[in-house]
Design a protein around this motif. Structure first.
Motif, PDB file in Angstrom:
ATOM      1  N   ALA A  32      20.779 -43.611 -76.982  1.00 12.09           N
ATOM      2  CA  ALA A  32      20.933 -42.744 -75.888  1.00 12.09           C
ATOM      3  C   ALA A  32      19.444 -42.164 -75.380  1.00 12.09           C
ATOM      4  O   ALA A  32      19.138 -42.090 -74.120  1.00 12.09           O
ATOM      5  CB  ALA A  32      22.072 -41.749 -76.043  1.00 12.09           C
ATOM      6  N   ARG A  33      18.608 -41.897 -76.241  1.00  9.49           N
ATOM      7  CA  ARG A  33      17.293 -41.325 -75.978  1.00  9.49           C
ATOM      8  C   ARG A  33      16.576 -42.542 -75.182  1.00  9.49           C
ATOM      9  O   ARG A  33      15.845 -41.837 -73.968  1.00  9.49           O
ATOM     10  CB  ARG A  33      16.412 -41.141 -77.208  1.00  9.49           C
ATOM     11  N   ARG A  34      16.484 -43.735 -75.594  1.00  6.41           N
ATOM     12  CA  ARG A  34      15.850 -44.448 -74.834  1.00  6.41           C
ATOM     13  C   ARG A  34      16.433 -45.230 -73.493  1.00  6.41           C
ATOM     14  O   ARG A  34      15.700 -45.416 -72.644  1.00  6.41           O
ATOM     15  CB  ARG A  34      15.846 -45.884 -75.811  1.00  6.41           C
ATOM     16  N   CYS A  35      17.840 -45.091 -73.383  1.00 10.22           N
ATOM     17  CA  CYS A  35      18.478 -45.337 -72.186  1.00 10.22           C
ATOM     18  C   CYS A  35      18.166 -44.384 -71.031  1.00 10.22           C
ATOM     19  O   CYS A  35      18.178 -44.510 -70.050  1.00 10.22           O
ATOM     20  CB  CYS A  35      19.995 -45.497 -72.356  1.00 10.22           C
ATOM     21  N   TRP A  36      18.146 -43.031 -71.667  1.00 17.66           N
ATOM     22  CA  TRP A  36      18.418 -41.881 -70.638  1.00 17.66           C
ATOM     23  C   TRP A  36      17.248 -41.577 -69.605  1.00 17.66           C
ATOM     24  O   TRP A  36      17.574 -41.659 -68.250  1.00 17.66           O
ATOM     25  CB  TRP A  36      18.183 -40.455 -71.167  1.00 17.66           C
ATOM     26  N   PRO A  37      15.805 -42.195 -70.028  1.00 16.32           N
ATOM     27  CA  PRO A  37      14.809 -41.958 -68.968  1.00 16.32           C
ATOM     28  C   PRO A  37      15.172 -42.930 -67.628  1.00 16.32           C
ATOM     29  O   PRO A  37      14.989 -42.451 -66.697  1.00 16.32           O
ATOM     30  CB  PRO A  37      13.508 -42.297 -69.758  1.00 16.32           C
ATOM     31  N   VAL A  38      15.671 -44.202 -67.997  1.00 13.43           N
ATOM     32  CA  VAL A  38      15.960 -45.024 -66.826  1.00 13.43           C
ATOM     33  C   VAL A  38      16.954 -44.390 -65.801  1.00 13.43           C
ATOM     34  O   VAL A  38      16.730 -44.512 -64.541  1.00 13.43           O
ATOM     35  CB  VAL A  38      16.518 -46.416 -67.498  1.00 13.43           C
ATOM     36  N   GLY A  39      18.165 -43.951 -66.412  1.00 14.60           N
ATOM     37  CA  GLY A  39      19.123 -43.566 -65.680  1.00 14.60           C
ATOM     38  C   GLY A  39      18.682 -42.182 -65.064  1.00 14.60           C
ATOM     39  O   GLY A  39      19.011 -41.834 -63.875  1.00 14.60           O
ATOM     40  N   ALA A  40      17.873 -41.285 -65.751  1.00 16.16           N
ATOM     41  CA  ALA A  40      17.370 -39.933 -65.340  1.00 16.16           C
ATOM     42  C   ALA A  40      16.426 -40.421 -64.040  1.00 16.16           C
ATOM     43  O   ALA A  40      16.714 -39.657 -62.828  1.00 16.16           O
ATOM     44  CB  ALA A  40      16.643 -39.153 -66.223  1.00 16.16           C
ATOM     45  N   VAL A  41      15.695 -41.316 -63.982  1.00 17.48           N
ATOM     46  CA  VAL A  41      14.767 -41.430 -62.775  1.00 17.48           C
ATOM     47  C   VAL A  41      15.658 -41.954 -61.760  1.00 17.48           C
ATOM     48  O   VAL A  41      15.438 -41.618 -60.571  1.00 17.48           O
ATOM     49  CB  VAL A  41      13.450 -42.503 -63.138  1.00 17.48           C
ATOM     50  N   ALA A  42      16.575 -42.936 -61.962  1.00 13.70           N
ATOM     51  CA  ALA A  42      17.388 -43.237 -60.902  1.00 13.70           C
ATOM     52  C   ALA A  42      18.077 -42.279 -60.293  1.00 13.70           C
ATOM     53  O   ALA A  42      18.394 -42.287 -58.817  1.00 13.70           O
ATOM     54  CB  ALA A  42      18.334 -44.362 -61.571  1.00 13.70           C
TER      55      ALA A  42
END
Length: 275
Positions: A32-42
């Protein structure tokens, strides 16, 4: 008001949630930590685009990252009964971004989800980053530290239960009656004040001055900002004079986002606290 709300949500996506996930010591949260930055930026970019296909698509990427958090929440093992209050708070925090994501996707698509106006959906996105994710996570963290807190376990467990309960009641109030929303605001305020009091007590024993300042600031902000939340909910339920939504965003919203959430996340991180 729209620009301010977008700025606050951006802080929630890019700063508060990642900082909160770093306070969770479970190795299983790594995906979840690794996936979050991608989703957060989008998600953050989607806020600043006109409503339509592009904004909705980016908001959907954010929703996928929130879904990964939900999957992690579901995968957490059953805890001993004495840890149930803490776990209730942690699960509330992990699920809150998904509620925010649902509102964001609908708002960016121009769809009045459950009949709510688009402006209310935008405020829901902000609410579930701070009252949902940040407050519940900090309440759970204090429950985990209860053995080391000067005030002990009873107050920490009370905070860990009332913050999620208040958040849920506020959400139910959206669908039922303003009186239910008022009850939720009162319960949430009681929980947040308890969180603030516990944080203030801990700040007095913090390892350094900066950590003490950050935690003390987060506690003091809660004492004032939640008064505004109650005054607004009371006015909505009774018709008494109360602040406008724009004024609430500029005061309660900014205070909770920056004064509480950001300061608390950085302060507890500096204190070496982990869930």
């Amino acid at each position: 008001m729209r620009v301010l709300v977008n700025l606050l949500v951006t802080v929630g996506m890019l700063v508060v949630v990642p900082a909160g996930l770093r306070l969770i010591g479970d190795p299983a949260v790594a995906l979840a930590r690794r996936c979050w930055p991608v989703g957060a930026v989008a998600g953050a970019v989607s806020l600043w685009l006109p409503r339509g296909t592009a904004a909705t698509g980016l908001a959907t990427v954010y929703a996928c990252a929130a879904a990964v958090l939900c999957a992690y929440a579901v995968s957490r093992p059953v805890r001993p009964r004495r840890e149930w209050p803490v776990e209730a708070a942690v699960l509330t925090a992990l699920i809150s971004p998904a509620v925010a994501a649902s509102a964001l996707v609908a708002e960016r698509a121009g769809y009045q989800l459950f009949g709510f106006e688009l402006g209310i959906l935008a405020l829901t996105v902000a609410h579930f980053h701070f009252a949902g994710f940040a407050a519940a996570l900090i309440a759970g963290l204090q429950g985990r530290l209860a053995g080391h807190l000067p005030a002990g376990r009873v107050a920490a467990d009370a905070a860990a239960l009332t913050v999620p309960a208040g958040t849920l009641l506020v959400l139910l109030g959206y669908f039922t009656a303003e009186a239910v929303e008022l009850a939720g605001a009162l319960v949430l305020t009681a929980g947040m004040w308890t969180v603030g009091w516990l944080t203030w007590r801990y700040a007095r024993t913090a390892p350094d001055r900066l950590t003490a300042l950050l935690l003390g600031c987060s506690a003091a902000v809660l004492a004032a900002s939640m008064v505004l939340a109650v005054s607004w909910a009371l006015g909505e339920a009774t018709g008494l004079p109360h602040p406008s939504l724009a004024w609430m965003a500029a005061t309660h919203g900014v205070a909770n986002a920056l004064g509480f959430a950001v300061c608390a996340m950085v302060g507890w991180r500096r204190a070496g606290a982990y869930l």
